[in-house]
Each structure stands twice: as C-alpha cells, then as structure tokens.
Design an enzyme around this catalytic site. Structure first.
Site, PDB file in Angstrom:
ATOM      1  N   HIS A  82      -4.661  -0.557   5.862  1.00 52.21           N
ATOM      2  CA  HIS A  82      -4.192   0.158   6.830  1.00 52.21           C
ATOM      3  C   HIS A  82      -5.043   0.005   8.184  1.00 52.21           C
ATOM      4  O   HIS A  82      -5.757   1.203   8.610  1.00 52.21           O
ATOM      5  CB  HIS A  82      -4.080   1.736   6.515  1.00 52.21           C
TER       6      HIS A  82
ATOM      7  N   HIS B 219     -10.630   1.316   1.659  1.00 51.83           N
ATOM      8  CA  HIS B 219     -10.461   2.126   2.416  1.00 51.83           C
ATOM      9  C   HIS B 219     -11.601   2.132   3.588  1.00 51.83           C
ATOM     10  O   HIS B 219     -12.804   2.686   3.216  1.00 51.83           O
ATOM     11  CB  HIS B 219     -10.431   3.704   2.175  1.00 51.83           C
TER      12      HIS B 219
ATOM     13  N   LYS C 144      -9.329  -0.387  -5.781  1.00 50.46           N
ATOM     14  CA  LYS C 144      -9.195   0.582  -4.622  1.00 50.46           C
ATOM     15  C   LYS C 144     -10.806   0.922  -4.539  1.00 50.46           C
ATOM     16  O   LYS C 144     -11.275   2.062  -5.343  1.00 50.46           O
ATOM     17  CB  LYS C 144      -8.129   1.517  -4.438  1.00 50.46           C
TER      18      LYS C 144
ATOM     19  N   ASP D 135       1.501   2.692   3.493  1.00 47.30           N
ATOM     20  CA  ASP D 135       0.468   4.092   3.241  1.00 47.30           C
ATOM     21  C   ASP D 135       1.252   5.253   3.384  1.00 47.30           C
ATOM     22  O   ASP D 135       0.978   6.165   3.540  1.00 47.30           O
ATOM     23  CB  ASP D 135      -0.610   3.982   4.373  1.00 47.30           C
TER      24      ASP D 135
ATOM     25  N   ALA E  53      -4.130  14.975   5.040  1.00 41.34           N
ATOM     26  CA  ALA E  53      -3.744  13.742   5.755  1.00 41.34           C
ATOM     27  C   ALA E  53      -2.713  12.924   5.188  1.00 41.34           C
ATOM     28  O   ALA E  53      -3.004  12.678   3.818  1.00 41.34           O
ATOM     29  CB  ALA E  53      -5.257  12.883   5.808  1.00 41.34           C
TER      30      ALA E  53
ATOM     31  N   HIS F 152       1.062  -1.084   0.032  1.00 44.68           N
ATOM     32  CA  HIS F 152       0.084   0.093  -0.102  1.00 44.68           C
ATOM     33  C   HIS F 152       0.856   1.050  -0.066  1.00 44.68           C
ATOM     34  O   HIS F 152       1.382   1.669   1.017  1.00 44.68           O
ATOM     35  CB  HIS F 152      -0.785   0.105   1.183  1.00 44.68           C
TER      36      HIS F 152
ATOM     37  N   ASN G 181      -5.213   7.187  -6.310  1.00 48.64           N
ATOM     38  CA  ASN G 181      -5.902   8.410  -5.848  1.00 48.64           C
ATOM     39  C   ASN G 181      -4.937   9.668  -6.288  1.00 48.64           C
ATOM     40  O   ASN G 181      -4.945  10.690  -5.595  1.00 48.64           O
ATOM     41  CB  ASN G 181      -6.312   8.292  -4.380  1.00 48.64           C
TER      42      ASN G 181
ATOM     43  N   HIS H  75       1.729   5.300  -1.758  1.00 50.12           N
ATOM     44  CA  HIS H  75       1.118   6.403  -2.465  1.00 50.12           C
ATOM     45  C   HIS H  75       2.521   7.004  -3.133  1.00 50.12           C
ATOM     46  O   HIS H  75       3.365   7.454  -2.557  1.00 50.12           O
ATOM     47  CB  HIS H  75       0.379   7.501  -1.598  1.00 50.12           C
TER      48      HIS H  75
HETATM   49  O1  DOR Z   1      -3.352   9.919   5.495  1.00 49.00           O
HETATM   50  C1  DOR Z   1      -3.844   9.409   4.296  1.00 49.00           C
HETATM   51  N1  DOR Z   1      -3.238   9.760   3.169  1.00 49.00           N
HETATM   52  N2  DOR Z   1      -4.872   8.278   4.081  1.00 49.00           N
HETATM   53  C2  DOR Z   1      -5.539   8.088   2.932  1.00 49.00           C
HETATM   54  O2  DOR Z   1      -6.442   7.293   2.855  1.00 49.00           O
HETATM   55  C3  DOR Z   1      -4.892   8.614   1.676  1.00 49.00           C
HETATM   56  C4  DOR Z   1      -3.325   9.475   1.873  1.00 49.00           C
HETATM   57  C5  DOR Z   1      -3.201  10.136   0.831  1.00 49.00           C
HETATM   58  O3  DOR Z   1      -3.349  10.137  -0.307  1.00 49.00           O
HETATM   59  O4  DOR Z   1      -2.606  11.429   1.270  1.00 49.00           O
HETATM   60 ZN    ZN Z   2      -3.322   5.005   1.533  1.00 44.90          ZN
END
Ligand code: DOR
Ligand code: ZN
Length: 347
Positions: free
Chosen positions: A174, A136, A99, A247, A263, A13, A41, A15
């Site tokens: 997560h 999620h 997802k 994550d 976040a 997982h 995303n 990004h």
């Molecule tokens: O903290 C997070 N950041 N949680 C998520 O689900 C997405 C991620 C993000 O893409 O920044």
């Molecule tokens: Zn994530």
C-alpha cells in the site's frame, strides 16, 4: 471499450478478519477476485504455518457455495519467528509471504518487530527460499510526522535491509507517496509494490471534507494530491513492479466512529469497479488488466488466472451500510455511487 473484459484479477493485499465478520465480508471479494493474499494481523497473529493452515480452513468454510476463491496465506513476522518456520512456510503450498509490521505501526501490530536486527536469520531464510517479505513501510518513531512516516521508513529501514539482504524479495505494501514510487522504480526487480483504490482516488482533503471523516482514515494515511498523482502514474505506467492490493480493512462502524477511530477502509464491495474509475480518469483503462491480473501473479511466481471478468460502464448506488457480524459496516463511497459495475465472472 464498453463493456470491459479482463482476465480474472487477484487481490494481493486483503484483510478478511475472522468469525462472523469474515463470513460477511468474504463474498464481496470472492465474487470478483480469484485469489487474495490474506493479511495475518488477527489477534493473536497468524504467526506459524499451523495457524495459517487453520485460518485458511476457516476462510474456505465461509466461502459462498460453488466459489473457487483461493486464499493465499501470509505469516506474521514476530520476534519469535524462526528460520525453521520460514523453511516450513516456503516448502508449503499455501504460505506465499511473510508480513513485517513495525511494532505499533497499525492495527494489531503490537506483535510485530521493534527492531529488525534479531530477525536477520529469518531474512536469510527468506532470501534463500525466495519467499517474499511483505512490508508495512512506516516509521514508528513517535516524533516522525504522520505524513513522513513512509518516506522515513524507506530511507532509514528498508534501504539498508535491501542492501544487507541483496536477493531478498520485497513487496512494499500500500504505497502512498511519490517517494515510495521512486524508491520502488529505482530498486532492483525483486522489489515491487501494491497500490490501493483509495490511495488512487482520494487525497488527504478527503479526511476533512465537511467535518472529520473517520471512514477515510487508514494507514498509511491519505497523502497530498501530488502524491496521489504519482501513484496513479505508477499504477497506469505498465510497469510490472506495481500491482493491485486493496488493503480492504473492515472495522465495524462503532469502532470507526470513535474518539480514537480504527484505521482501515472497507473497499471489497466495489474494489475492481473503483480501480476501473481511477484508471479511466487517467485515460488508461487499457492498462488495468496487467495491473489487476498479470503483474501480481508474475511477481509471486504463480500462474495467471484463466477466467474472465466483465465490467460495464453503469452507475450504481453503494449502500450507506452493510450488515456485518450483526452490526454495521460503512463501505468506501457509502451512500454515493460508482461508475462501473461488475457484470459477470467466469473461471
Ligand atoms: O488502515 C489500515 N488498516 N492499515 C493497516 O495497515 C491495517 C489495516 C487493518 O488491519 O485494519
Ligand atoms: Zn493492510
């Protein structure tokens, strides 16, 4: 147990973003992990096989010379996703999951699903092909307490979905609560979960230590200590249902240090080392390899890696910032130290 040698791990997982930020964060992941499930995303979302193929090419172009890192792509489930697209994805050799973002749950989730009903043909196609749904798992009901969102989603949304689609394969991404640990443990074998390093190492006090701490803010938000302990127990239990997913979610410092800070916690710079700390604290370093390198590929039906990585018990200072995309990125443990250091990797 010093040094510690493991089969080369994967991150299930991650990004990576796009453009200049992708270019600057990717080396951190590629130096330790052989593969990663890359979250879709982006804005606009990576919603079709064609978009996933193009994103994959952009990632490969950013790899440091000589790297054999393999991005494993996931499609973003939108109200427009068709069963045909799922069949194409399942037949491809580069899409490994789909997802599900409840609309409004997190960063760039606006394109996600407000309700699951309309996606039933998509779930049918996924269960027929075995392509896993990566979830999620948080309720988006604004009245739901932020610390209860995961539990409520599992009870109200995921449990009925698993009942209705009784061979659908699901990764609860997560996980952050004791409730999620129990949910996954008591579910069928087709249900697994990823666990992040920050949810193993931090509880919600870390959000408020000496003042509000935006760099500890992620979604699902950090939880109370009892929940952290349940996650450590699950990760170190040896159960094949739990595996590594960082994550790692880079946001520039300017976007984090805001009245409405984004976040996401950036951990790719020290991911495996941070997991080693968490496992060592639990007296379970001997369980790290299965969590980091075996359970994930086994669930996804992919071969385990053949190479090795070596970690040494050596304290090193994490920079206060990394330069990324011409700006500043604040990593987890910024200005502090980590007690394990990656010493080498082989193929
Ligand atoms: O903290 C997070 N950041 N949680 C998520 O689900 C997405 C991620 C993000 O893409 O920044
Ligand atoms: Zn994530």
């Amino acid at each position: 147990m010093d040094p510690l040698t493991l089969t080369r791990p994967d991150d299930w997982h991650l990004h990576l973003r796009d453009g200049a930020l992708l270019r600057d964060v990717l080396p951190h992941t590629a130096r330790q992990f052989a593969r990663a499930i890359v979250m879709p995303n982006l804005a606009p979302p990576v919603a079709t096989c064609e978009q996933a193929a193009a994103y994959r090419e952009r990632i490969l172009k950013c790899l440091p010379e000589g790297s054999d890192f393999e991005p494993l792509m996931a499609l973003y489930l939108t109200p427009r996703t068709t069963a045909q697209e799922i069949e194409r994805a399942a037949a491809s050799d580069f899409v490994h999951g789909v997802k599900l973002y409840p609309a409004g749950a997190t960063t760039n989730s606006e394109a996600g699903l407000a309700s699951l009903e309309a996606a039933h043909p998509v779930f049918e196609a996924m269960q027929a092909s075995g392509l896993p749904l990566l979830v999620h798992g948080e309720s988006t009901d604004p009245a739901c307490d932020v610390f209860e969102r995961e539990r409520v989603f599992l009870e109200q949304t995921l449990a009925p979905l698993l009942e209705r689609f009784d061979t659908l394969r699901v990764v609860v991404e997560h996980i952050t609560t004791r409730d999620a640990v129990h949910f996954v443990e008591s579910a069928a074998e087709r249900v697994a979960a990823t666990i992040t390093p920050h949810h193993l190492l931090l509880n919600r006090n870390a959000l408020f230590e000496g003042g509000i701490r935006p760099h500890h803010y992620c979604l699902p938000v950090l939880k109370a200590e009892a929940h952290r302990q349940a996650l450590v127990e699950a990760a170190t239990s040896g159960s094949a249902k739990f595996f590594l997913g960082t994550d790692s979610a880079p946001h520039l410092r300017s976007a984090k240090e805001q009245a409405r800070g984004c976040a996401g916690i950036y951990s790719a710079h020290a991911a495996l080392e941070l997991y080693a700390e968490a496992f060592e604290s639990a007296g379970a370093l001997d369980r790290l390899e299965a969590f980091a390198s075996f359970h994930g590929p086994d669930f996804y039906g992919l071969p385990r890696n053949r190479g090795r990585v070596t970690l040494r018990r050596e304290r090193w200072d994490v920079p206060a910032i990394y330069q990324a995309a011409g700006a500043e990125l604040v990593p987890l443990r910024a200005g502090e130290s980590v007690g394990w250091k990656l010493a080498g990797a082989s193929r």
